[in-house]
Every structure is written in structure tokens, then in C-alpha cells.
Write a protein that holds these residues in place. Sequence first.
Motif, PDB file in Angstrom:
ATOM      1  N   ALA A 425    -118.142 -75.215 -13.534  1.00  0.00           N
ATOM      2  CA  ALA A 425    -117.366 -75.449 -12.311  1.00  0.00           C
ATOM      3  C   ALA A 425    -117.694 -76.814 -11.714  1.00  0.00           C
ATOM      4  O   ALA A 425    -116.817 -77.493 -11.180  1.00  0.00           O
ATOM      5  CB  ALA A 425    -117.647 -74.345 -11.289  1.00  0.00           C
ATOM      6  N   VAL A 426    -118.938 -77.204 -11.810  1.00  0.00           N
ATOM      7  CA  VAL A 426    -119.341 -78.499 -11.263  1.00  0.00           C
ATOM      8  C   VAL A 426    -118.626 -79.628 -12.024  1.00  0.00           C
ATOM      9  O   VAL A 426    -118.129 -80.582 -11.427  1.00  0.00           O
ATOM     10  CB  VAL A 426    -120.875 -78.666 -11.322  1.00  0.00           C
ATOM     11  N   VAL A 427    -118.542 -79.468 -13.328  1.00  0.00           N
ATOM     12  CA  VAL A 427    -117.865 -80.481 -14.152  1.00  0.00           C
ATOM     13  C   VAL A 427    -116.353 -80.471 -13.876  1.00  0.00           C
ATOM     14  O   VAL A 427    -115.727 -81.524 -13.705  1.00  0.00           O
ATOM     15  CB  VAL A 427    -118.139 -80.207 -15.644  1.00  0.00           C
ATOM     16  N   LEU A 428    -115.800 -79.264 -13.820  1.00  0.00           N
ATOM     17  CA  LEU A 428    -114.367 -79.126 -13.551  1.00  0.00           C
ATOM     18  C   LEU A 428    -114.008 -79.785 -12.217  1.00  0.00           C
ATOM     19  O   LEU A 428    -113.028 -80.533 -12.125  1.00  0.00           O
ATOM     20  CB  LEU A 428    -114.003 -77.641 -13.516  1.00  0.00           C
ATOM     21  N   ALA A 429    -114.817 -79.521 -11.215  1.00  0.00           N
ATOM     22  CA  ALA A 429    -114.562 -80.096  -9.890  1.00  0.00           C
ATOM     23  C   ALA A 429    -114.622 -81.615  -9.948  1.00  0.00           C
ATOM     24  O   ALA A 429    -113.834 -82.302  -9.306  1.00  0.00           O
ATOM     25  CB  ALA A 429    -115.584 -79.563  -8.888  1.00  0.00           C
ATOM     26  N   ASN A 430    -115.518 -82.109 -10.727  1.00  0.00           N
ATOM     27  CA  ASN A 430    -115.657 -83.545 -10.873  1.00  0.00           C
ATOM     28  C   ASN A 430    -114.373 -84.172 -11.426  1.00  0.00           C
ATOM     29  O   ASN A 430    -113.902 -85.198 -10.940  1.00  0.00           O
ATOM     30  CB  ASN A 430    -116.858 -83.811 -11.782  1.00  0.00           C
ATOM     31  N   PHE A 431    -113.781 -83.515 -12.444  1.00  0.00           N
ATOM     32  CA  PHE A 431    -112.517 -84.011 -12.998  1.00  0.00           C
ATOM     33  C   PHE A 431    -111.429 -84.055 -11.920  1.00  0.00           C
ATOM     34  O   PHE A 431    -110.582 -84.921 -11.913  1.00  0.00           O
ATOM     35  CB  PHE A 431    -112.030 -83.126 -14.153  1.00  0.00           C
ATOM     36  N   HIS A 432    -111.451 -83.052 -11.052  1.00  0.00           N
ATOM     37  CA  HIS A 432    -110.401 -82.934 -10.033  1.00  0.00           C
ATOM     38  C   HIS A 432    -110.747 -83.667  -8.747  1.00  0.00           C
ATOM     39  O   HIS A 432    -109.983 -83.595  -7.798  1.00  0.00           O
ATOM     40  CB  HIS A 432    -110.178 -81.459  -9.686  1.00  0.00           C
ATOM     41  N   LYS A 433    -111.909 -84.249  -8.665  1.00  0.00           N
ATOM     42  CA  LYS A 433    -112.427 -84.801  -7.412  1.00  0.00           C
ATOM     43  C   LYS A 433    -112.420 -83.718  -6.333  1.00  0.00           C
ATOM     44  O   LYS A 433    -112.092 -83.954  -5.174  1.00  0.00           O
ATOM     45  CB  LYS A 433    -111.582 -85.991  -6.931  1.00  0.00           C
ATOM     46  N   ALA A 434    -112.740 -82.504  -6.738  1.00  0.00           N
ATOM     47  CA  ALA A 434    -112.781 -81.385  -5.792  1.00  0.00           C
ATOM     48  C   ALA A 434    -114.217 -81.181  -5.316  1.00  0.00           C
ATOM     49  O   ALA A 434    -115.161 -81.661  -5.936  1.00  0.00           O
ATOM     50  CB  ALA A 434    -112.267 -80.119  -6.466  1.00  0.00           C
ATOM     51  N   LYS A 435    -114.356 -80.449  -4.220  1.00  0.00           N
ATOM     52  CA  LYS A 435    -115.683 -80.190  -3.669  1.00  0.00           C
ATOM     53  C   LYS A 435    -116.277 -78.923  -4.285  1.00  0.00           C
ATOM     54  O   LYS A 435    -115.535 -78.031  -4.690  1.00  0.00           O
ATOM     55  CB  LYS A 435    -115.574 -80.015  -2.160  1.00  0.00           C
ATOM     56  N   VAL A 436    -117.594 -78.849  -4.321  1.00  0.00           N
ATOM     57  CA  VAL A 436    -118.239 -77.642  -4.850  1.00  0.00           C
ATOM     58  C   VAL A 436    -119.292 -77.140  -3.878  1.00  0.00           C
ATOM     59  O   VAL A 436    -120.178 -77.890  -3.467  1.00  0.00           O
ATOM     60  CB  VAL A 436    -118.977 -77.903  -6.179  1.00  0.00           C
ATOM     61  N   LEU A 437    -119.186 -75.862  -3.527  1.00  0.00           N
ATOM     62  CA  LEU A 437    -120.222 -75.227  -2.728  1.00  0.00           C
ATOM     63  C   LEU A 437    -120.802 -74.063  -3.508  1.00  0.00           C
ATOM     64  O   LEU A 437    -120.073 -73.160  -3.941  1.00  0.00           O
ATOM     65  CB  LEU A 437    -119.635 -74.719  -1.408  1.00  0.00           C
ATOM     66  N   LEU A 438    -122.111 -74.076  -3.734  1.00  0.00           N
ATOM     67  CA  LEU A 438    -122.791 -72.954  -4.362  1.00  0.00           C
ATOM     68  C   LEU A 438    -123.467 -72.168  -3.249  1.00  0.00           C
ATOM     69  O   LEU A 438    -124.071 -72.770  -2.361  1.00  0.00           O
ATOM     70  CB  LEU A 438    -123.859 -73.445  -5.349  1.00  0.00           C
ATOM     71  N   GLY A 439    -123.370 -70.838  -3.299  1.00  0.00           N
ATOM     72  CA  GLY A 439    -123.990 -70.064  -2.234  1.00  0.00           C
ATOM     73  C   GLY A 439    -124.843 -68.936  -2.763  1.00  0.00           C
ATOM     74  O   GLY A 439    -124.493 -68.325  -3.768  1.00  0.00           O
ATOM     75  N   SER A 440    -125.966 -68.681  -2.106  1.00  0.00           N
ATOM     76  CA  SER A 440    -126.801 -67.547  -2.488  1.00  0.00           C
ATOM     77  C   SER A 440    -127.909 -67.349  -1.467  1.00  0.00           C
ATOM     78  O   SER A 440    -128.327 -68.282  -0.793  1.00  0.00           O
ATOM     79  CB  SER A 440    -127.427 -67.795  -3.864  1.00  0.00           C
TER      80      SER A 440
END
Length: 817
Positions: A425-440
Motif C-alpha cells: 500500500a505504501v508503494v501504491l500510494a507513492n505511485f498515486h501521490k496519495a497519503k498513507v495512514l497506518l493505525g494500530s
Amino acid sequence: MSFYINVILPLPLEKQFTYEVSPEEANFLKAGMRVAVPFGKSKIYTGIVAGVHENAPERYEAKPIEQILDEFPIVTAHQLKFWNWLAGYYMCAEGEVLKAALPSGFLLESETLVQLSPDQEIDEADLTDEEYLIYEALLKQSSLKIQEIMQLLDKKTVLPVINKLVSKNLVVVNQELFEQYKPKLIRYVKLNQKFDSEVEMHLLLDDLSNAPKQRDVILTWFQLQSQSKKPLQLKVLSKASGASSATIKALIEKGILSEYFLKTDRVKFDIEESNQFLTLNEWQEAAFKEININLDRGEVCLLHGVTSSGKTEIYIKLIETVLSNGGQVLYLLPEIALTSQLVQRLQAYFGEQVLVYHSKYSVNERMEIYNHVLRSSEKAKVILGARSSVFLPFQKLGLIVVDEEHESSFKQYDPAPRYNARDAAVVLANFHKAKVLLGSATPSLESYYNSTHNKYSRVSLNRRFGDVLMPEIEIVDIKEKYRKKQMTGHFSDRLLEEIKATLKEGEQVILFQNRRGYSPILECTTCGHSPQCPNCDVSLTFHNNSKQLRCHYCGYHIAMQKKCMACDSPDLTTKGFGTEQIETELKALLPEAKIGRMDLDTTRGKHGHQKIITAFEQETIDILVGTQMLTKGLDFRNVRLVGILNADNLLNFPDFRAHERSFQLMLQVAGRAGRTQKRGKVLIQTYNPHHKIIQQVSVNDYEGMYKEQLDERHNYKYPPYYKLIKLTLKSRDYSKTNDAADWVARALGNVFSENVLGPEFPPVARIRNEYYKNILIKIPPQQSLGKTKGYISKILTSFRSIGAWRSVRVIINVDPY
Ligand code: ADP
Ligand code: ZN
Ligand code: ZN
């Protein structure tokens, strides 16, 4: 001049294949479109165009394609890039990624099985001649391979026609998937729009004055719709108006009403959209602001928020922002079946913009969802799904939320690609210039490490919502309890007291035991024999309800034995215990209490999880006994007590992540207690009350656990310091597996010397009559990952060229779990 295309086929073969196309075709074709191509002697596959060019292949003559199947690409440029990255990083073929990425209905091939859709009425008059031929054949045969259909009509037209039938949901493919999850279609009716105005309505009622039954239906319609604007089921309208279905049908035929169908599962209208505005509390607000700053800087952000701190509400706020900017959101969850509560919460907030992507959906449904996402339709703004939803064709991906990011189920074991959806997901977001939030509440060591080493940013939330205190945790030493004879079955006197006190207050209890079944092992007290699975190297597990001995690896089962299978002695005893035994003991100890059980055995059906969760929510169950399914983000209001029956078998698991995972599991299940007003209580029964992990759980010391585990990872060369690649060799021949593994390990050892571990048999070395042997390669931080993979590939290529080992398969697992 000749033109060629490179095609990715859904096959586990390393390379792309080149086919010849005409100049017109070359002009029309774009990367991401589907083409049907011949393969081998007589097979036809659907493949994805990866590129158009003028270079003839060197080693073979390019064949022409059969036909073009799309007018527009159905795979985006971002997806193609993502597939390529996945194949490279996880060391598999692009074709394997393709196969995982697209619902199989998009990839018709000569072997695909086609059937008429069981839940769709087909109007023969609507079919074209070719469609009709196929329809007729399917009526006679019930199911046909595409290859067989190709005998019936012009071969060239078969795939396009079936593609069209599939997209209209008139036929289904690969039925075995469909059987698992048959959605129910429900008939709804609506009034034609032109009668919306008051004037038109009166005219209509006048018109119908000589058809009083029909008039009644329309009046009832208005009455019902004035109460609620929800879609109206035909059945409901018929009942309320007392009209027969023929009457309603007449109205439909006149074009006054029109009917439409909705599937029961995906579209949930029963939920009131909550108009109430969500206000974050002071701490959530502060975290939200900080997260936004980090995300705007382009950083991946880890939200470390204790259980019940209100992380979900923060996600909702973020999603809101992205949606208002026209973006799509991917909300990744470890296991969708367990998260009906979350689905409901998001649907309540975002209504019809939420789409759930479920591996249990039929092929056709998954295609439909895929198309919604591809078109970026209004229904596909927030996609909620488990790991495979990273493969959807996002157009305007703005944000990915990875909820419960520590969960191991984000990693796919089998088949390839063996990806970790969180990392992908981190890589995918990078391609899209999208933001990533991981939560736990209990981040993975890897993510926390990244957030302390400036790779990710981190925001913490240390308070529970509503200022409820974290649960009070008490450790019960069961060794001592046994000595003092204060145990009844597997329950200490303390646990029983607390359960009784909780029930007396009208509150609920969760009991966690990570094994299912009654007891893992049945043992003969005379000779020590315990029944084994004939196909796998494990003991059979005793299930009392079904009076069976079952293998949890291959499903083999036999009836419970009265005598030892080795020496005929009747003196059999059970060792270890599972959820079923806990349930049985509890029923005897507390006959008044209503007890439920949630594990793999009780949640098999489609709605298995949902039923139990709802029953517990509605408090028709007082005590819920279960495995780790209980730990996954459930939010119950009335649970005051959580009991962990035996912490030790978690801790003793032979894996370098066992301690980390025990900590996460215990803290997560503890987090189910006291989420609303009253402080919760947690009892941990253990033989090792002084174990560091137990101590750290008891004071919610994530930092302490993190530092100590990190030290061990450092000392023993494990992630996050060293990267791991695991090779598994398997075959039905024991000595071949052994020899082959030795060969590969030696070859690897020549290059990587002491950083190669094994070959070693896994704890269960034989499953379904195949022998397994593992080799682990540790990659130091300074060593190039790319080069390492290059060496491994080379060694495996030579290995595969050795004829004697043709029957031995090698499975490559990068970042194994
Ligand atoms: P987490 O995901 O961190 O475990 P949740 O998001 O499930 O926590 O929140 C815990 C409980 O508190 C839920 O029942 C939720 O509805 C409630 N809650 C959290 N934040 C708010 C808020 N801002 N307003 C109202 N209720 C909230
Ligand atoms: Zn015996
Ligand atoms: Zn077995």
C-alpha cells in the motif's frame, strides 16, 4: 513494417509474450486493454497488453492475436507499474500478479466454465443471435467450457459475446467461487419520475379511477414514501396495498412503476445515514491536526493510539477531507468478515459512497466493483477491503488507511504473489501521490522502527475516548492455583469470581483461548500413543461436539476412538485444551449463563461471524469464548471482563515474532474490556507470571516491549535490521526434498555464507503428503536487496535445470511472516 504487442498472461511464467498485430490493431491498442491470444497447441487465454512496439521476438515467431476484447484499457498505467513492482519485489511472475489482481471473469480462457446466472431472469427477446445460441446451449448443458462453446459458433466471436453476457450478469464463470457466496436479489419498485409533481400525481390518480386496485397501489406508495424515502421492496408494497403481484405488474407494464433489483448483501439501506456532525475531542483533534501536517509533507504516518482512543473517528475525518477534494479512499482491513461493525459505522457516515470488496463475493460481483472503481463512480469513493483490494483500478486515489496495521493477515501466504498489503500500500500510494495512514494500538515492530528512524512520522493518542481508564490487568499464577487446589477445570477461583461478579452486574465477559476444538491431543495412558493424521505430521485434534478427531491442516477426520489405536487400551486422556472445552466447562459451572463461541468452527457460514457478533452486541450472549478472532477491532459497549485462559502457548510458539505477537494479541483482546463508561478488568492466567511480555502487557508498556524485542532482533539478525527471504522446497518424495534442499542451501551458502540458515524441516514437515523443507536467507542492511535476489534467481534457474528434481517445487517468500 510489422507491429507487435507484449502481453501479460495469467500464468506463472517469468516473461511477457509477444504477438503480432495489424497496423490498425496497433493503432487501436493501448496498454491495459485485454486481448485474446492463442497459447500452446490449442489454448486461448485472455491477456493484458503491456505495450505496443515494432520489435519482432528473437527466439520464436510471433503469432497473431485472436481478437481485441476492450475498447478502453481496464488496467490503468498505475496498476501495470504496481504489478511490475510486486513481481520484482516478491520474486514472482507478473502473470501471477495479474491472476491475483483481476476477478477471473475478466480473464476468460478456453478452460473457463460458463453457466447461466442463477439469480437473473433472462429475456430471450433481448438477446442477439449469438447470445441466444450460447444461452440455448447452456440451458441444455447447464455448464460448458468456453472451448466447447467455440465449437458451436464462430470462434472469434465467442469471447466478446461471453464477456458481454458476463458483464450483464446473465452468465457466471467459475461457479465454485459463486456457490460460496450467492447474493440474494431483491425486487424493488419505484414510481416513474414524471409523476413527481403534484399535478402529475393527480392526473395519474384520475387516470386510474377505473382501475381501483392499481389506484390503491399508487396511494399506498405515496403513503409509504411520505414516511420514509428508503427504497421500497415490491413485496412490501404488495403487502401494504393488498394488491396481487399481477396488479403491480400491470403498473410496471404501463410504465407507471418500474422495478429494479438490489443485492441484499452489498447495499445496506437499513442504516440511517447519520446526519449528526462528528466532533473530535481535544486529543483526537490534536492528533488529527498533527497527522494532517505529516501527511501534507508527503510522509507515511503511523497513528499509535491505545485501544478505544477513537482512531476510527480520526480516519473518518481524514476520509471526509479526501472525498471533498474528489479523491478515492482505500481503507484496508485485516479481515473483512470480522468487521461488519466498522462497515456499518462507515456506511452510516458516508452512505452509498462506501463499497466493500470481499473475497467471498462472486466473480461477477467483484467485476462489478472493479468497474465502479475504474469509472471512479459515486458508489466507489471509499473502498473497504482486505488485502486484495490493493489491486483495484483506482483513478484518483487520495488516501490509504491501513487499520490494525500490525496484523499478520495482511501478508498473503499462498499462492504468489506473497505480498504484504500494508507494505504494498505504501508503494501504491507513492505511485498515486496519495497519503498513507497506518493505525494500530500495538504497531508492528517494523512500522514503529520506521517511525523512530525518520522513515515514517508518528502521532500518538494515549487516552481512551470519554476518558475511560485503560482496563486494570491482573495476573493469575496458575501453577500456584493448581498447587493450592484453587482451579476448577481450567478456571482459577479468581477468574470464576470475576465472571460471576460481572454477570451479576448485567455486564458481559470475553474469554480468549487461542486453540479451537476440545483438546489438541488424545493420548493413551498405557502406551503414550496419540492418533496422528495419515496425510500430515500432526496429531489429530479432538472435537467433542462432533465426537471427531480432526486434522487442522488437511481436514482429515475420523470418529472419536474408544480404545487406543495402537494397544487397544481403553485408558485415554486428553492433553491441552481448546475453545470447545472451555465452553463445555463453563456450561457446567454457570448453567444460567448464556454462552457463545467464536472460532473457525462456529463461523463457517457466510453470516457466521455476523450472527455471533450481533448476538453478543444485543446481549443475548453473556459470555463469548473465542480464538484470536476476538482480538480484531471489535467494539462492544457492555464488556467489563476479559479473561485470557492460558497465555503460555502464545509465548512458546517457535517463531521470532512470537513475543511481539503475544503482546499484540493480549493487549488487543484486553482492549475489548470497558470501552464505554466503567473501567474494564482483564485476568491473565499463566504459568509464567514473571515473563517479561506478561509484565509489559500488564502495564501497557509498548515502548518497553519494543526496545527489548528490538534488541533481540538486532542480536539474532532479524527484521527490521536484516531482511529475510525464505525458500521452501516441497515434493511428495521425502529424500528428494531433502537432497534438493541440501543442494540449494549449499549453492546459497557459497554466496551468502553464514547468512543462510537451514535447510530445516518446519514444525509440521508433511502436509497433505507433501514434505516441506525451509531455507532462510538473512540479508544484512548494507547488502543490496536487488543483487541478492539476482543471485537467488540464478541459483534457482540452475536448480530447475536439473532433471532429477523436476518434481520439487520451490516457493519464494520475501519478508516471510
Ligand atoms: P479505536 O479504533 O481507537 O479502538 P474507536 O474508534 O472504536 O476506537 O472508538 C471507541 C469508542 O468511542 C467507539 O464506540 C466510538 O464510537 C466512540 N468515539 C470515539 N470518538 C468519538 C467521537 N469523537 N464522538 C463520539 N464517539 C466517539
Ligand atoms: Zn495405547
Ligand atoms: Zn492432515
